[in-house]
Design a protein around this motif. Structure first.
Motif, mmCIF file in Angstrom:
data_model
loop_
_atom_site.group_PDB
_atom_site.id
_atom_site.type_symbol
_atom_site.label_atom_id
_atom_site.label_comp_id
_atom_site.label_asym_id
_atom_site.label_seq_id
_atom_site.Cartn_x
_atom_site.Cartn_y
_atom_site.Cartn_z
ATOM 1 N N ALA A 1 37.405 -45.329 11.037
ATOM 2 C CA ALA A 1 36.287 -46.246 11.311
ATOM 3 C C ALA A 1 36.227 -47.347 10.250
ATOM 4 O O ALA A 1 36.555 -47.112 9.087
ATOM 5 C CB ALA A 1 34.975 -45.467 11.321
ATOM 6 N N CYS B 1 34.800 -40.923 7.599
ATOM 7 C CA CYS B 1 34.853 -42.381 7.611
ATOM 8 C C CYS B 1 33.766 -42.988 8.485
ATOM 9 O O CYS B 1 33.249 -44.076 8.199
ATOM 10 C CB CYS B 1 36.223 -42.856 8.082
ATOM 11 S SG CYS B 1 36.714 -42.199 9.685
ATOM 12 N N TYR B 2 33.395 -42.291 9.554
ATOM 13 C CA TYR B 2 32.348 -42.798 10.456
ATOM 14 C C TYR B 2 31.009 -42.902 9.731
ATOM 15 O O TYR B 2 30.221 -43.815 9.981
ATOM 16 C CB TYR B 2 32.224 -41.877 11.684
ATOM 17 C CG TYR B 2 31.657 -40.520 11.323
ATOM 18 C CD1 TYR B 2 30.324 -40.214 11.556
ATOM 19 C CD2 TYR B 2 32.432 -39.542 10.694
ATOM 20 C CE1 TYR B 2 29.792 -38.987 11.190
ATOM 21 C CE2 TYR B 2 31.916 -38.327 10.326
ATOM 22 C CZ TYR B 2 30.595 -38.048 10.578
ATOM 23 O OH TYR B 2 30.080 -36.843 10.204
ATOM 24 N N CYS C 1 39.909 -49.896 -0.086
ATOM 25 C CA CYS C 1 41.286 -50.356 -0.273
ATOM 26 C C CYS C 1 42.024 -50.181 1.050
ATOM 27 O O CYS C 1 41.450 -49.662 2.003
ATOM 28 C CB CYS C 1 42.007 -49.584 -1.391
ATOM 29 S SG CYS C 1 42.285 -47.843 -1.003
ATOM 30 N N TRP D 1 37.438 -46.966 2.551
ATOM 31 C CA TRP D 1 38.093 -46.462 1.340
ATOM 32 C C TRP D 1 37.909 -47.450 0.188
ATOM 33 O O TRP D 1 38.153 -47.108 -0.970
ATOM 34 C CB TRP D 1 39.595 -46.291 1.559
ATOM 35 C CG TRP D 1 39.992 -45.338 2.630
ATOM 36 C CD1 TRP D 1 39.200 -44.414 3.253
ATOM 37 C CD2 TRP D 1 41.295 -45.204 3.206
ATOM 38 N NE1 TRP D 1 39.937 -43.729 4.184
ATOM 39 C CE2 TRP D 1 41.219 -44.177 4.181
ATOM 40 C CE3 TRP D 1 42.505 -45.848 3.014
ATOM 41 C CZ2 TRP D 1 42.324 -43.792 4.941
ATOM 42 C CZ3 TRP D 1 43.597 -45.451 3.763
ATOM 43 C CH2 TRP D 1 43.506 -44.434 4.721
ATOM 44 N N GLN E 1 34.642 -43.865 0.497
ATOM 45 C CA GLN E 1 34.966 -42.534 1.007
ATOM 46 C C GLN E 1 35.721 -41.704 -0.019
ATOM 47 O O GLN E 1 36.605 -42.206 -0.711
ATOM 48 C CB GLN E 1 35.800 -42.668 2.278
ATOM 49 C CG GLN E 1 36.046 -41.349 3.001
ATOM 50 C CD GLN E 1 36.913 -41.530 4.233
ATOM 51 O OE1 GLN E 1 37.132 -42.643 4.693
ATOM 52 N NE2 GLN E 1 37.416 -40.434 4.771
ATOM 53 N N GLY E 2 35.364 -40.431 -0.088
ATOM 54 C CA GLY E 2 36.066 -39.509 -0.971
ATOM 55 C C GLY E 2 36.945 -38.558 -0.182
ATOM 56 O O GLY E 2 37.480 -38.920 0.868
ATOM 57 N N GLY E 3 37.044 -37.324 -0.652
ATOM 58 C CA GLY E 3 38.005 -36.386 -0.091
ATOM 59 C C GLY E 3 37.519 -35.602 1.107
ATOM 60 O O GLY E 3 37.778 -34.403 1.203
ATOM 61 N N ILE E 4 36.824 -36.250 2.005
ATOM 62 C CA ILE E 4 36.467 -35.592 3.269
ATOM 63 C C ILE E 4 36.510 -36.639 4.380
ATOM 64 O O ILE E 4 36.210 -37.819 4.137
ATOM 65 C CB ILE E 4 35.088 -34.883 3.173
ATOM 66 C CG1 ILE E 4 34.924 -33.922 4.346
ATOM 67 C CG2 ILE E 4 33.940 -35.872 3.111
ATOM 68 C CD1 ILE E 4 34.274 -32.618 3.985
ATOM 69 N N GLY E 5 36.893 -36.213 5.571
ATOM 70 C CA GLY E 5 37.135 -37.163 6.669
ATOM 71 C C GLY E 5 35.871 -37.635 7.363
ATOM 72 O O GLY E 5 35.705 -37.436 8.566
#
Lengths: 121, 452
Positions: free
Chosen positions: B398, B237-238, B421, B419, B231-235
């Motif tokens: 998520a 995660c799903y 991490c 992420w 994942q980068g700089g936008i939400g």
């Protein structure tokens, strides 16, 4: 929210003080649970700002102190007494601001120590 | 088999619903006003209760308010939608899920407004939605039906790139469309061969002025792997965790889904539910190899190098999904079921560990993974009941399920943070992959989504 932590290399230069600490006391009200209006995953509202009193157990950078009062900005996490970990703080007035998107959970201690050690060497 | 003799009464911040059904029947309730996304069986929007031997049941709806539309259902019987009355003043504002909609060019030169999911429940039943083209000022209205479903054959006029702003009213509390729900962006039209021109989704409004760069690389380096998506700089995660779950369980689907056109563009063929034919149809989206950048890294999905070669399948998938939905802002939050449906052409199942039998959920996850079905789980919103600080988990996030097992009689789940991490302590290197006992999992996770 649920964004990844900011790269440590971006935050470290802003941190004038880094301490290992435990939250003793907090002020600030968490909004009443609005369970019925939960947004889709990743869309929760940020938690409000808080002021927190910290008991310092170790200072990794900056002036030493036994206790500190710090400002937790509006963001993705919430602090309660007993929470602990590395706190990266800037030099804001009247209270230093807690840096990192997830406060004491933003960076593992080992990663911080390694970064600080490589800066010193 | 019916539900009758319904009575509503307020009890603090709860609404108690009593009624009569068949003896020992399980009565399920979904608060359509609170969870218009249907799959969002979150928190207290979905509750169930078992009737006693005489058929009497009692449901406690936390957070329910006057005017809520709730769907009551019994296994094997038609459901019914009723309105909560006599418990106070209706002060709920209209709720509407703009992410459930998309614009498609139609034959008459306009753009049809349709739903992206098999489930076209998109908002509070009876709500009125206003569509306004910000460039031309033209408006269009829609009224949701008694179940909160979106009407068919609605269209708007516009040119590619136009922003259509949506606002909702429930006609009671917010009567003047003052609640803006979000935006839709008009996509490019297709050429005569049915191919949509490469579409550059707008970066998030928070990232205005960001520069893009063309990235060379291969779609797949050694095939799709669950650790590829990061994942980068936008939400979203799903989306990232769902892509990881697809890579783990059915990488061949991804390789079929994403094609390199050999000219610096890629075509991703999503599945779109067509309400008229009641089937899924291919919906190809073409995007270029240009990505928003932050320094030398991609701003959104990571494009890691493997043996010196950039692997692009996930950044391409994310970009195409953003284009499909109308921009990177439109993918800022969502549900795994949307991704499973868009990639596999079938809606998934959702479970809520707080209200459903956790042993049955564990068995369902185990069975799904054995059948190579992707599974994604998500944590709850930070609250007085659930505090996530110092747990190693992140609220409202998520995770991909990599596996489940039973060790020394204890159920264990293996998860991955998209992420790459951040994980609970004691799980070795901080790569986002960790295990936790199932008994702890059910205390901190709100949802389990399994692809069909």
């Amino acid at each position: 929210m649920a964004l990844p932590p900011e790269p440590l290399a971006e935050i470290l230069p802003l941190a004038t003080r880094i301490v290992l600490a435990e939250v003793l006391e907090t002020t600030g009200d968490r909004p009443a649970d609005s369970a019925s209006q939960r947004p889709p995953i990743g869309g929760a509202r940020p938690q409000p700002e808080q002021r927190v009193r910290l008991k310092v157990t170790k200072t990794l950078r900056g002036a030493e102190a036994r206790e500190l009062t710090a400002f937790k900005p509006s963001g993705a996490y919430w602090l309660v007494p007993g929470n602990k970990g590395p706190f990266l703080l800037d030099n804001s007035e009247p209270e230093p601001r807690i840096l990192g998107r997830y406060g004491p959970d933003t960076y593992p201690l080992a990663a911080l120590e390694q970064a600080l050690s490589s800066q010193r060497s | 088999m019916t539900i009758d003799n319904l009575k509503f009464r307020a009890s603090g911040k709860k609404v108690v619903i009593e009624g009569h059904a068949a003896p020992n029947a399980t009565v399920k309730l979904e608060n359509l006003s609170a969870a218009p996304f249907h799959a969002g069986w979150h928190d207290d929007a979905f509750v169930s209760a078992k009737a006693d031997a005489k058929g009497n049941f009692k449901l406690v709806l936390k957070g329910g308010v006057e005017g809520d539309k709730v769907r009551l259902s019994l296994a094997g019987a038609a459901s019914q939608v009723v309105t909560v009355t006599g418990v106070g003043t209706d002060n709920r504002r209209a709720e509407f899920n703009v992410q459930a909609l998309r614009l498609s060019p139609n034959a008459s030169g306009g753009y049809s407004i349709g739903t992206v999911s098999v489930d076209d429940v998109v908002g509070e039943p009876g709500a009125r939605i206003l569509f306004k083209n910000q460039r031309t000022g033209q408006t269009q209205n829609a009224t949701l039906d008694k179940d909160g479903r979106f009407p068919s054959s609605l269209s708007v006029a516009g040119e590619p790139g136009d922003v259509i702003t949506l606002a909702a009213t429930d006609g009671r509390v917010n009567k003047s469309f003052q609640d803006t729900c979000g935006n839709l962006v008009v996509p490019p039209r297709r050429n005569p061969a049915g191919v949509q021109a490469a579409f550059e989704p707008a970066p998030s409004f928070e990232d205005k002025g960001i520069t893009s760069a063309k990235l060379d690389g291969q779609l797949f380096v050694g095939g799709a792997s669950p650790t590829d998506p990061s994942q980068g700089g936008i939400g979203d995660c799903y989306l990232v965790s769902s892509a990881s779950a697809l890579a783990l369980n059915c990488p061949e689907v991804l390789q079929k889904l994403i094609k390199d056109n050999g000219n610096g563009t890629y075509t991703v063929t999503f599945k779109r539910y067509d309400a008229k034919s009641k089937s899924y149809k291919d919906d190809p989206v073409t995007v270029s190899n240009s990505f928003p950048m932050k320094g030398s890294d991609t701003l959104y999905a990571a494009a890691p190098r493997t043996n010196g070669t950039r692997e692009l399948w996930f950044p391409v998938l994310e970009k195409a999904y953003a284009a499909w939905k109308g921009g990177y802002d439109a993918i800022r939050s969502g549900y795994p079921y949307e991704i499973f449906e868009a990639c596999l052409g079938a809606p998934g199942k959702h479970f809520d560990p707080r209200v459903e039998d956790s042993s049955k959920i564990f068995a369902s996850v185990q069975k799904a993974l054995q059948a190579k079905k992707p599974v994604v789980v998500w944590t709850g919103v930070e609250s007085a009941e659930r505090s996530y600080t110092n747990t190693g988990l992140v609220a409202d996030h998520a995770y991909t399920v990599l596996g489940v097992s039973v060790k020394d009689g204890q159920r264990v789940v293996e998860l991955r943070n998209p992420w790459g991490c951040t994980e609970p302590r004691g799980n070795g290197v901080d790569d986002g992959v960790f295990t936790m006992p199932w008994k702890d999992f059910v205390k901190l996770y709100d949802g389990v989504g399994i692809a069909s």
